[in-house]
Motif scaffolding. Structure first.
Motif, PDB file in Angstrom:
ATOM      1  N   THR A   1      20.183  39.459  15.208  1.00  0.00           N
ATOM      2  CA  THR A   1      19.494  38.624  13.794  1.00  0.00           C
ATOM      3  C   THR A   1      18.993  37.822  14.688  1.00  0.00           C
ATOM      4  N   THR A   2      17.809  37.234  13.620  1.00  0.00           N
ATOM      5  CA  THR A   2      17.235  36.892  14.610  1.00  0.00           C
ATOM      6  C   THR A   2      16.890  35.281  13.266  1.00  0.00           C
ATOM      7  N   ILE A   3      15.951  34.526  13.882  1.00  0.00           N
ATOM      8  CA  ILE A   3      15.916  33.572  12.953  1.00  0.00           C
ATOM      9  C   ILE A   3      14.888  33.394  11.867  1.00  0.00           C
ATOM     10  N   SER A   4      14.058  34.838  12.752  1.00  0.00           N
ATOM     11  CA  SER A   4      12.884  35.571  11.361  1.00  0.00           C
ATOM     12  C   SER A   4      14.071  36.049  10.497  1.00  0.00           C
TER      13      SER A   4
ATOM     14  N   LYS B   1      12.893  36.110   6.837  1.00  0.00           N
ATOM     15  CA  LYS B   1      12.394  37.177   5.421  1.00  0.00           C
ATOM     16  C   LYS B   1      13.518  37.212   4.664  1.00  0.00           C
TER      17      LYS B   1
ATOM     18  N   GLU C   1       6.262  44.423  10.568  1.00  0.00           N
ATOM     19  CA  GLU C   1       7.695  43.097  10.987  1.00  0.00           C
ATOM     20  C   GLU C   1       8.614  44.548  11.216  1.00  0.00           C
TER      21      GLU C   1
ATOM     22  N   GLY D   1      10.441  42.390  14.214  1.00  0.00           N
ATOM     23  CA  GLY D   1      11.294  41.788  13.841  1.00  0.00           C
ATOM     24  C   GLY D   1      10.476  40.171  13.284  1.00  0.00           C
ATOM     25  N   MET D   2       9.335  40.588  13.136  1.00  0.00           N
ATOM     26  CA  MET D   2       8.187  38.899  12.685  1.00  0.00           C
ATOM     27  C   MET D   2       7.881  38.935  11.113  1.00  0.00           C
ATOM     28  N   ARG D   3       7.247  38.042  11.167  1.00  0.00           N
ATOM     29  CA  ARG D   3       7.176  38.595   9.676  1.00  0.00           C
ATOM     30  C   ARG D   3       5.043  38.618   9.126  1.00  0.00           C
TER      31      ARG D   3
ATOM     32  N   ILE E   1      13.072  34.026  21.826  1.00  0.00           N
ATOM     33  CA  ILE E   1      12.027  35.423  22.057  1.00  0.00           C
ATOM     34  C   ILE E   1      10.465  35.216  21.527  1.00  0.00           C
TER      35      ILE E   1
ATOM     36  N   LYS F   1      25.082  39.858  16.766  1.00  0.00           N
ATOM     37  CA  LYS F   1      24.373  39.538  17.783  1.00  0.00           C
ATOM     38  C   LYS F   1      22.762  38.832  17.494  1.00  0.00           C
TER      39      LYS F   1
ATOM     40  N   THR G   1      11.761  33.222  17.912  1.00  0.00           N
ATOM     41  CA  THR G   1      12.375  33.247  17.085  1.00  0.00           C
ATOM     42  C   THR G   1      13.048  32.935  18.031  1.00  0.00           C
ATOM     43  N   SER G   2      14.671  33.043  17.623  1.00  0.00           N
ATOM     44  CA  SER G   2      15.354  33.592  18.532  1.00  0.00           C
ATOM     45  C   SER G   2      16.663  33.608  17.495  1.00  0.00           C
ATOM     46  N   ASN G   3      17.702  34.217  19.096  1.00  0.00           N
ATOM     47  CA  ASN G   3      19.381  34.371  18.389  1.00  0.00           C
ATOM     48  C   ASN G   3      19.786  34.245  19.692  1.00  0.00           C
ATOM     49  N   ILE G   4      21.174  34.479  18.641  1.00  0.00           N
ATOM     50  CA  ILE G   4      22.219  34.010  19.628  1.00  0.00           C
ATOM     51  C   ILE G   4      22.659  34.082  21.598  1.00  0.00           C
ATOM     52  N   TYR G   5      21.651  34.610  22.193  1.00  0.00           N
ATOM     53  CA  TYR G   5      21.099  34.735  23.481  1.00  0.00           C
ATOM     54  C   TYR G   5      20.111  33.995  24.049  1.00  0.00           C
TER      55      TYR G   5
ATOM     56  N   LEU H   1      22.419  30.416  13.398  1.00  0.00           N
ATOM     57  CA  LEU H   1      22.787  31.297  13.377  1.00  0.00           C
ATOM     58  C   LEU H   1      23.904  31.770  13.432  1.00  0.00           C
TER      59      LEU H   1
END
Lengths: 543, 116
Positions: free
Chosen positions: A252-255, A259, B97, B101-103, B12, A250, B5-9, A277
């Motif tokens: 896990t993000t696009i980035s 990565k 990072e 969570g970003m690069r 972001i 849950k 970015t985004s996750n299932i919720y 996702l």
């Protein structure tokens, strides 16, 4: 005039694309140039597309957005090999745009194509020009221009297909490996086949297998293994690793997916990481499949992992090659007609190139065949004065040592092939074959194709003419003309008369002619073989 | 620009300022770094009024959801410049990072002074 596609039309055009791709699958496969195929382009694209179609059919809804999503997802799930993955991304981009409305017009279709190209470029780390990417990009850009003026889908498709053909034809100029193999890019071709399928569906045209290119009838029959056996690529990364990441965490993000791509690029090449996702597809060539799987495990669960040892594949391939290419010397003959073809093969020719008076094979055809044999020295029998030059040209383009025996017709070629001795040295063979070719007298019986006056004879279209160095006989019956020509060719030193009869002559008729000739010349051996050549009723060989 | 970015919720978004603040904090925690030097007029103006700008000495550009970082640092006297710079780069890259969570695509370190 079709200006708007609704959901049913969209279903139909994709289904049509699938049908057309299936018909032409093997043609696309035959364009594969890489020595270690991790699958064949046509097959891969077809599997990808049919997976998309299955997913599409399972959707009952008539909403365009649902259909588009199904196509995109199905393509991604079924994507095989590089070309399949790129195709799935093209579909993903296209369907993104197409699902925006309830119907599709030319403008949105063009936009969809362009978006497809953009998405496809994004997934490939080092996009190469001269591949399917170039084709889809240039077609997409052109489509946007066309769509501004053209709202009729049929005209629109005709224009972009024409552009597609142009781009495809120029791919060999962009990628040297294509040029060397003398083919256009297989993926690009596949994409065009798909677009043709869509067009055919809209226009109500039946799907057609691709015709062999005009002017190049030499496209050989045994195309499955048409690769340059003198030039195997080195393999840097041993394991072709492919898997899906499903049921992503849950958090896990696009980035995180981006990565993963970066990390895989550090440990391998040919990296493809695509998905969203819900589902990610990963393909990488690496020496550390364990690390690749480990990285992916931090994102979610793994599914359908497939790891293939490409080193082993390559070793087996090389072994196979060595077995095949033990031959020091081989013969390649240019000929036409199945009978002549099998005569040459029986006489030890390694391969034949289809060609002759009316259809001269290109230099690239000859190079292709010669390279595919894998012998060190190759004798080429052009069997036609117009092809000798092409054969000479081929010398410089292949690594095999080509010796051209300048045979000007089929009988000379057969005589040369008879005198080939695989045990003898190249010089001895060259001498023996040349001598044999010179000693043969060759005559032909054919028909005039236009009214003319030549060699003192007045000819009308349809007249049967006999040729021995020049036109020596004219008549209305091939058999009589053959007897007349044979009469001019024989002399005291003659021992054998051989006839090769063409596709228009039956076996009985040829045998009757043999008996007649035998009656006229009781001291010579007269024989007839089935040649199956077109245009020429008989080839006559006198030794 | 900001990092998306985004996750299932859902989506972001992390603003550049937030990331820059984080970077400044991380950089100041590195051994050998005394301070970050302001390179912008607005920062200097703020300093005039005795307010320390939270992103002082950090230049951050984000593109395609990747961060490009430039740091303007003042080092402590007598430390090995090479060692400090490499540890600074590594720790900024890792922490950003890890925390966002970003690069991070690049970290450039500019030494603008030494505190004697």
């Amino acid at each position: 005039m079709i200006t708007i596609l609704n959901d049913i039309d969209v279903r139909n055009i994709f289904a049509g694309a699938g049908v057309n791709l299936e018909i032409n699958k093997s043609h696309i496969d035959s364009l594969n140039v890489f020595p270690v195929p991790d699958g064949d382009t046509g097959t891969n694209m077809l599997l990808t597309l049919s997976s998309a179609l299955r997913e599409m059919e399972s959707v009952q809804s008539s909403s365009l957005a649902d259909i588009c999503q199904a196509i995109s997802k199905g393509a991604l799930k079924g994507a095989r090999g590089n070309s399949g993955v790129i195709l799935s991304q093209i579909f993903k981009g296209m369907t993104q745009v197409m699902s925006e409305g309830n119907t599709v017009n030319t403008k949105s279709f063009a936009k969809a194509l362009k978006r497809g190209a953009e998405v496809a470029y994004d997934v490939v780390t080092h996009p190469k020009e001269g591949t399917i990417l170039t084709v889809v990009r240039m077609v997409g850009e052109y489509a946007v221009k066309v769509a501004n003026k053209q709202s009729d889908f049929l005209e629109f498709f005709r224009k972009i297909l024409q552009k597609g053909e142009e781009v495809l034809a120029s791919t060999p100029e962009m990628l040297p490996v294509l040029k060397k193999a003398g083919v256009v890019d297989a993926g690009g071709k596949g994409l065009l086949v798909i677009l043709y399928g869509m067009y055919n569906t809209l226009a109500g045209i039946d799907m057609q297998p691709i015709e062999q290119e005009e002017g190049a009838p030499g496209t050989p029959k045994q195309t499955e293994f048409q690769i340059d056996k003198h030039n195997l690529e080195e393999i840097n990364f041993a394991y072709c690793t492919e898997f899906f990441v499903i049921n992503l965490n849950k958090t896990t993000t696009i980035s995180d997916i981006d990565k993963l791509r970066d990390k895989l690029n550090e440990i391998g090449d040919s990296v493809i990481v695509v998905g969203d996702l819900e589902l990610v597809k990963v393909h990488v060539h690496t020496n550390n499949p364990d690390k690749a799987l480990g990285y992916a495990l931090t994102l979610g669960e793994l599914d359908k992992p497939k790891i293939e040892n490409m080193l082993q594949q390559s070793r087996e391939f090389k072994k196979e090659l060595e077995r095949v290419s033990l031959k020091e010397q081989a013969i390649v003959a240019v000929c036409t007609g199945e009978g002549i073809d099998s005569i040459f093969r029986e006489l030890g020719a390694e391969a034949t190139i289809c060609g002759g008076q009316t259809m001269n094979p290109s230099v690239a055809d000859i190079v292709n065949i010669v390279d595919s044999i894998g012998a060190k020295n190759v004798f080429v029998l052009p069997n036609n004065s117009n092809i000798i030059l092409a054969a000479e040209q081929a010398k410089e383009l292949t690594r095999a040592n080509i010796v051209v025996i300048a045979t000007k017709n089929i009988p000379q070629g057969i005589a040369a092939a008879i005198n080939f001795n695989p045990e003898a040295s190249i010089e001895e063979n060259t001498r023996a074959m040349q001598k044999a070719a010179e000693n043969v007298r060759a005559g032909q019986v054919t028909h005039a194709v236009r009214d003319t006056e030549m060699d003192g004879l007045e000819l009308q279209t349809g007249d049967i003419i006999g040729i021995y160095k020049q036109i020596v006989a004219k008549g209305s019956d091939p058999d009589e003309v053959a007897i007349e020509v044979a009469g001019k060719m024989t002399d005291d030193s003659t021992a054998v008369i051989t006839l090769y009869y063409g596709e228009d002559i039956t076996e009985e008729r040829a045998n009757a002619l043999v008996e007649k000739l035998q009656g006229l010349y009781p001291f010579y051996d007269v024989m007839a073989y089935y040649g199956g050549q077109s245009h020429y009723y008989y080839y006559i060989s006198v030794e | 620009m900001a990092l998306n970015t985004s996750n299932i919720y859902g989506n972001i978004t992390i603003s550049d300022d937030a990331v820059a603040m984080l970077i400044r904090k991380i950089a100041l925690e590195c051994y050998g770094v005394v301070d970050l030097a302001s390179r912008r007029l607005s920062d200097s103006l703020l300093e005039l009024f005795n307010r320390v700008p939270v992103t002082k000495g950090v230049k951050l550009v984000t593109m395609d959801n990747r961060a490009f970082v430039d740091l303007y640092v003042i080092l402590k006297d007598g430390v090995n410049r090479e060692a400090v710079v490499s540890s600074l780069k590594a720790s900024v890259q890792y922490n950003v990072e890890h925390l966002t969570g970003m690069r991070v695509k690049s970290v450039n370190v500019h030494i603008v002074g030494v505190k004697l």
